[in-house]
Design an enzyme around this catalytic site. Structure first.
Site, mmCIF file in Angstrom:
data_model
loop_
_atom_site.group_PDB
_atom_site.id
_atom_site.type_symbol
_atom_site.label_atom_id
_atom_site.label_comp_id
_atom_site.label_asym_id
_atom_site.label_seq_id
_atom_site.Cartn_x
_atom_site.Cartn_y
_atom_site.Cartn_z
ATOM 1 N N ASP A 300 -59.991 4.564 0.190
ATOM 2 C CA ASP A 300 -60.833 5.635 -0.311
ATOM 3 C C ASP A 300 -60.125 6.232 -1.525
ATOM 4 O O ASP A 300 -58.901 6.181 -1.632
ATOM 5 C CB ASP A 300 -61.024 6.693 0.781
ATOM 6 C CG ASP A 300 -61.921 7.829 0.318
ATOM 7 O OD1 ASP A 300 -62.917 7.545 -0.359
ATOM 8 O OD2 ASP A 300 -61.609 8.988 0.619
ATOM 9 N N THR A 302 -60.436 9.658 -3.054
ATOM 10 C CA THR A 302 -59.966 11.027 -2.961
ATOM 11 C C THR A 302 -59.027 11.203 -1.776
ATOM 12 O O THR A 302 -59.366 10.880 -0.642
ATOM 13 C CB THR A 302 -61.147 11.996 -2.820
ATOM 14 O OG1 THR A 302 -62.050 11.769 -3.903
ATOM 15 C CG2 THR A 302 -60.673 13.433 -2.837
ATOM 16 N N ASP A 536 -59.286 10.000 4.500
ATOM 17 C CA ASP A 536 -58.907 11.315 5.019
ATOM 18 C C ASP A 536 -60.093 12.199 5.339
ATOM 19 O O ASP A 536 -59.921 13.296 5.869
ATOM 20 C CB ASP A 536 -57.991 12.039 4.028
ATOM 21 C CG ASP A 536 -58.715 12.395 2.732
ATOM 22 O OD1 ASP A 536 -59.792 11.830 2.477
ATOM 23 O OD2 ASP A 536 -58.189 13.242 1.980
#
Length: 794
Positions: A300, A302, A536
Site C-alpha cells: 500500500d 500511504t 496500515d
C-alpha cells in the site's frame, strides 16, 4: 441521514465499580496458551523422549548402564525446549502489551481509553473508522456507521448500522462513527474464541514442519520392525540375550532423529526473538519462514512506502470561488467529521471552523466510494474526496489541472458543491468543483534501499493503492519501485480475468477498492505465488487477512494490526530485510540439520538390515553411537541451526533432503560395514572379544569420519569457521582416543596400522561419493547463491 452523534454520559464510576464487584467484566475464559507446568510437561513427554527413555530402560535391564549416555539427549531436549519456550513467551509478552487492542469508552460524560479487559457490561463504547469492535452490543447512536463483518461471515459488502442494530466482536468499522452499548462480554461475545487464539504463541503448520513431521512418521513406522528383526538375529548370534538387547538398543538409538525437532523449534524461536528485538511482533513461529518464501510483495502507498504523515499543501480555487470562500468551506467540512482520518485532520489543522455554518447532516468517508459529504443550512452540500469520482462534465479544465499535480507525486483531492441535501451513497449530477486540495506525503527515507533490496532478491513488487493512479505511480517511482510507470486505474479492471492479466505485466494499481485488493492477492496466489501484503488502514484488512503473510504498521488501525501475522511496532520498513534474513536462516539451516539426521537414520537402518541378514554382532555399542552422534551431528548441528545464512530459498525442502540423505547414508553404511568386516579378519564367526572390540573401534572411526564429511558437505558454501568446526569435532574424538581412561570407558581400542589405512581409504572413497551426490543426483546441484552476508537494514 442520521444526525451527528450527540454526547452521552455513559456509566458512572459507581456503576462501573458495581459491575466489577459482581464479575460483569470482559474477562475471557482461560486461553489455550500453556502454563509453565504444561510447558514443562509438553517438552519432557515428547514422542522422541519417550522412545529414548524406553531404550534407556532396556539398556539398564540388559545390565549396561555405561551405554545409557544417550539419555543425555532427553535431558538436553527437555531443558533447552523448556528454556527457549519460556524465554520466547516472555519476550513476546512485552511486545503484545504494545500491540494489545484498546477501547474508547464514555464514562461520567467523558471519553477514556482503556484496555479491553476493563470493559464492563452495559459499557458505552465509541466507534471510529478502522477500529475493531471488541465486544458485542447494540448501536445507540450513529453517524453514517458502516461495519465490515466479512472476517466473521464472509459478507463482502459493509453493512449500514442504525440505532438498535447489533454489532459483533471481530468485525470492524469501515466508515462513519457511532456509539454502542455492550450487551455480551467475555466468554459470551461472538468472536471471543478467535480473539483468544490470536494471542497464542504456537507452532503452526509450515513447509518445514510438514516435511519434518513426515520424516518422523516414516521412522516411527520403520524403527519397531527393524529393531525386532535385529533382536531376533542377534539372539541367534550373541552368547547372551543381554548382549543381543545391547546391540538392538544401539541400532535403535541411531535410527531415532533425537535432536531434529528440538533444533527446528530452536531455530524458529531464535528467529522470532531476533526480530522481536527490532520491535517486530510475529504472531506465529512460522512467520519468520513465510517472508523468506514470498515471491510477490504487495505494498500500500500511504503509511507503507510513505510515512503516512500527511501535510496540507494548499488549495487551488476553481472558477469564481475566492480563497476566502474556499478556506471557509474547507474549515466547515473538515470540522464536521467527529472522527477525521489523517487526510481530514490535516485539512482541519490548516483551517478553523466558521461559526456561522450550521451542520445539517453528514455522510462519512468510505474507502469504497472514495468521498465524504456534509450538508449545511442554506449553503447546500459539499463533497470532499477523489477528483476522478467527484469531477463533473462541466468542470472545464479542472481534470487536466488535477492530472498535472498528481503526476508530480502530490496527492490531489477535490471539494465539490451541490444544492440539494446529502444523498445516501451517491453524488448528485448537478455538482460542480469548488477547489483542488493539495496534500504532501513524504516517501520513507529507507524505502528506496529496502525496495531495491527486495527487487534484487527476486521478489516482485506490486503497489496497490486507493489513491489516484498518477500520484501512486509518481510516488512509487521516487521510492525506487521497478517499472513504476507500468500502471493502471483499477476501475478499468471489470472482471477477475482482466485483473489477473493486469497483474502479470503491470506494477502500480490506483483507485483500488478494498475488495479488489483482496481479489488481487487471491489472483496472485491462484497462479502459485507466495504473497505478502503490507498495509496500515481499514481498506487493507481483507487483503492482509488473505495474504500468505500480512504485514501491518504499529501506527495502523487496530483492525489491520489484529489480522496481520507481523506487526512492525516502530513502523520501521527497514525491519523487513531482517525478517527475510531470519527466515532464510531458519529454512536453510533446518535443511542442513535435517540432512544430518536423516543421513544418520538411513545408515542405521541399512546397517541393521545388513547385520540382520548376515547374522553378525552389531558393529557398535550404544556408547559408540552416542559419540558419533554428538561429534558429527548434535554439537555441530546446534551451531549450524543458529548460524547466519541468507542464501536464496528454493522450494522442495523435503525432496532435496531425501535425495541427498538416502545416497549419503547408504555410502556411510556400506563403507562402515566393509571396514568392520575387514577389521574382523574377514571372519563372520568365531571372533574373539578383542577382535570384536578392534572391529567396533574401526567401524566407529570410519563412521565418524564419514559423518564429518557429510557435515562439511551440507555446510556449503564453506567458510573457515565451518571447516574449523568439523576439525574441532575430529580433534575431540582424537583426544578421547588418546586418553586411556576415556578409551576404556567407551570400550575403544587403537587399531593397528593396517586397519587405520583401511579406515582412511574407506573415508576418502566415501567422501568422494558423498561430495558427488549433489552433482549426480537430479535436483541437488547447487544453484548460484548470493554472498552469505545479511541484507542491509538501515
Amino acid at each position: 441521514m442520521e444526525s451527528t452523534v450527540p454526547t452521552r454520559v455513559g456509566l458512572t464510576t459507581a456503576e462501573v465499580e458495581e459491575r466489577r464487584a459482581d464479575g460483569r467484566v470482559n474477562q475471557s475464559p482461560p486461553g489455550t496458551s500453556r502454563t509453565v507446568g504444561q510447558v514443562m510437561f509438553a517438552n519432557v513427554f515428547t514422542p522422541v523422549n519417550a522412545i529414548m527413555l524406553t531404550l534407556f530402560v532396556l539398556i539398564l535391564v540388559a545390565g549396561f548402564p555405561a551405554d545409557g549416555l544417550f539419555v543425555g539427549v532427553v535431558v538436553s531436549n527437555s531443558v533447552i525446549g523448556i528454556a527457549q519456550e519460556l524465554y520466547a513467551r516472555h519476550e513476546l509478552a512485552q511486545l503484545q502489551l504494545l500491540n494489545a487492542p484498546r477501547a474508547h469508552v464514555i464514562r461520567d460524560g467523558s471519553s477514556h481509553e482503556i484496555v479491553v479487559e476493563d470493559i464492563v457490561l452495559d459499557e458505552l463504547l465509541v466507534l471510529a473508522p478502522g477500529e475493531q469492535i471488541v465486544v458485542d452490543g447494540l448501536v445507540v447512536d450513529t453517524n453514517g456507521l458502516e461495519v465490515d463483518e466479512s472476517l466473521l461471515t464472509g459478507e463482502s459488502d459493509p453493512l449500514d448500522k442504525r440505532v438498535g442494530d447489533e454489532v459483533l466482536s471481530g468485525s470492524f468499522v469501515s466508515a462513519g462513527s457511532g456509539l454502542y452499548r455492550a450487551t455480551r462480554i467475555g466468554a459470551d461475545s461472538y468472536a471471543n474464541s478467535l480473539a483468544e487464539q490470536a494471542k497464542v504463541f504456537r507452532l503452526v503448520d509450515s513447509e518445514l514442519r510438514r516435511g519434518i513431521n513426515l520424516v518422523l512418521r516414516v521412522l516411527v513406522v520403520l524403527i519397531p520392525p527393524a529393531g525386532i528383526l535385529l533382536l531376533l538375529a542377534l539372539l541367534d548370534v550373541e552368547a547372551r540375550w543381554q548382549e543381543a538387547l545391547q546391540g538392538t538398543v544401539a541400532a535403535s538409538v541411531a535410527m531415532v532423529p533425537d535432536g531434529l525437532v528440538l533444533l527446528t523449534s530452536l531455530s524458529f524461536v531464535a528467529g522470532v526473538i531476533a526480530i522481536a528485538r527490532r520491535k517486530a511482533l510475529a504472531k506465529e513461529l512460522a512467520t519468520v519462514e513465510l517472508l523468506a518464501r514470498v515471491d510477490v510483495l504487495c505494498l500500500d502507498k500511504t503509511g507503507t512506502i510513505t510515512t503516512g504523515e500527511i501535510s496540507y499543501g494548499g488549495s487551488v480555487p476553481v472558477g469564481e470561488y475566492t480563497e476566502t470562500e474556499v478556506a471557509e468551506a474547507l474549515g466547515a467540512v473538515a470540522h464536521s467529521d467527529p472522527n477525521p482520518n489523517p487526510t481530514m485532520a490535516a485539512v482541519a489543522a490548516a483551517h478553523s471552523c466558521p461559526a456561522d455554518w450550521e451542520l445539517v447532516a453528514t455522510e462519512p468517508f468510505s474507502s469504497a466510494r472514495k468521498w465524504s459529504s456534509a450538508e449545511f443550512a442554506g449553503r447546500g452540500t459539499y463533497y470532499f474526496g477523489a477528483p476522478d469520482i467527484l469531477l463533473a462534465p462541466g468542470d472545464g479544465e479542472v481534470p487536466s489541472q488535477v492530472d498535472a499535480e498528481a503526476s508530480s507525486g502530490r496527492r490531489v483531492l477535490l471539494l465539490s458543491r451541490a444544492e440539494g441535501p446529502v444523498s445516501a451513497g451517491t453524488v448528485p449530477p448537478d455538482r460542480h468543483a469548488v477547489a483542488m486540495i493539495l496534500l504532501d506525503d513524504t516517501v520513507r527515507e529507507d524505502a528506496p534501499e529496502i525496495l531495491r533490496f527486495f527487487a534484487t532478491q527476486g521478489v516482485t513488487l506490486k503497489v496497490i493503492s486507493g489513491d489516484n493512479v498518477a500520484t501512486v505511480a509518481a510516488v512509487a517511482e521516487r521510492a525506487g519501485v521497478p517499472d513504476a510507470r507500468a500502471c493502471i486505474d483499477a476501475r478499468e479492471l471489470e472482471s477477475d480475468e482482466a485483473l489477473a492479466d493486469a497483474l502479470d505485466h503491470l506494477t502500480v494499481f490506483g483507485r483500488v477498492t478494498p475488495h479488489q485488493k483482496r481479489a488481487m492477492v487471491g489472483a496472485l496466489q491462484a497462479k502459485g505465488h507466495t504473497v505478502a501484503m503490507t498495509g496500515d488502514g481499514v481498506n487493507d484488512v481483507l487483503a492482509l487477512k488473505d495474504a500468505d503473510m500480512g504485514i501491518a504498521m504499529g501506527s495502523g488501525s487496530s483492525a489491520s494490526r489484529g489480522v496481520a501475522q507481523l506487526v512492525l511496532l516502530d513502523n520501521r520498513f527497514a525491519t523487513l530485510p531482517e525478517v527475510l534474513a531470519q527466515g532464510r536462516k531458519v529454512i536453510n539451516n533446518i535443511e542442513r540439520v535435517a540432512n544430518l539426521f536423516v543421513t544418520k537414520a538411513t545408515y542405521a537402518l541399512l546397517l541393521t538390515a545388513i547385520i540382520g541378514i548376515q547374522h553378525l554382532e552389531f558393529p557398535f555399542l550404544p556408547r559408540h553411537l552416542t559419540l558419533i552422534g554428538t561429534f558429527s551431528i548434535g554439537l555441530p548441528g546446534m551451531v549450524l541451526a543458529l548460524a547466519p545464512n541468507v542464501n536464496l530459498v528454493r522450494p522442495g525442502f523435503l525432496d532435496r533432503v531425501i535425495r541427498f540423505s538416502l545416497p549419503a547414508g547408504a555410502v556411510a553404511a556400506v563403507a562402515t560395514w566393509l571396514v568392520y568386516l575387514y577389521a574382523r579378519g574377514g571372519s563372520r564367526t568365531g571372533v574373539t572379544s578383542a577382535q570384536l572390540a578392534d572391529a567396533r573401534s574401526a567401524a566407529t572411526i570410519t563412521l565418524l569420519g564419514i559423518g564429518l564429511v557429510v557435515l562439511v558437505v551440507v555446510s556449503r558454501p564453506l567458510r573457515p569457521w565451518k571447516v574449523g568446526l568439523a576439525a574441532a569435532m575430529a580433534a575431540l574424538y582424537g583426544w578421547l582416543l588418546a586418553v586411556e581412561r576415556a578409551r576404556d570407558y567407551f570400550e575403544l581400542t587403537l587399531p593397528d596400522a593396517e586397519v587405520w589405512v583401511a579406515s582412511g581409504v574407506a573415508v576418502v572413497v566415501a567422501a568422494m561419493l558423498v561430495i558427488g551426490v549433489p552433482l549426480l543426483v537430479p535436483g541437488l546441484r547447487m544453484l548460484p547463491q548470493p554472498a552469505e552476508t545479511p541484507p542491509t537494514s538501515p
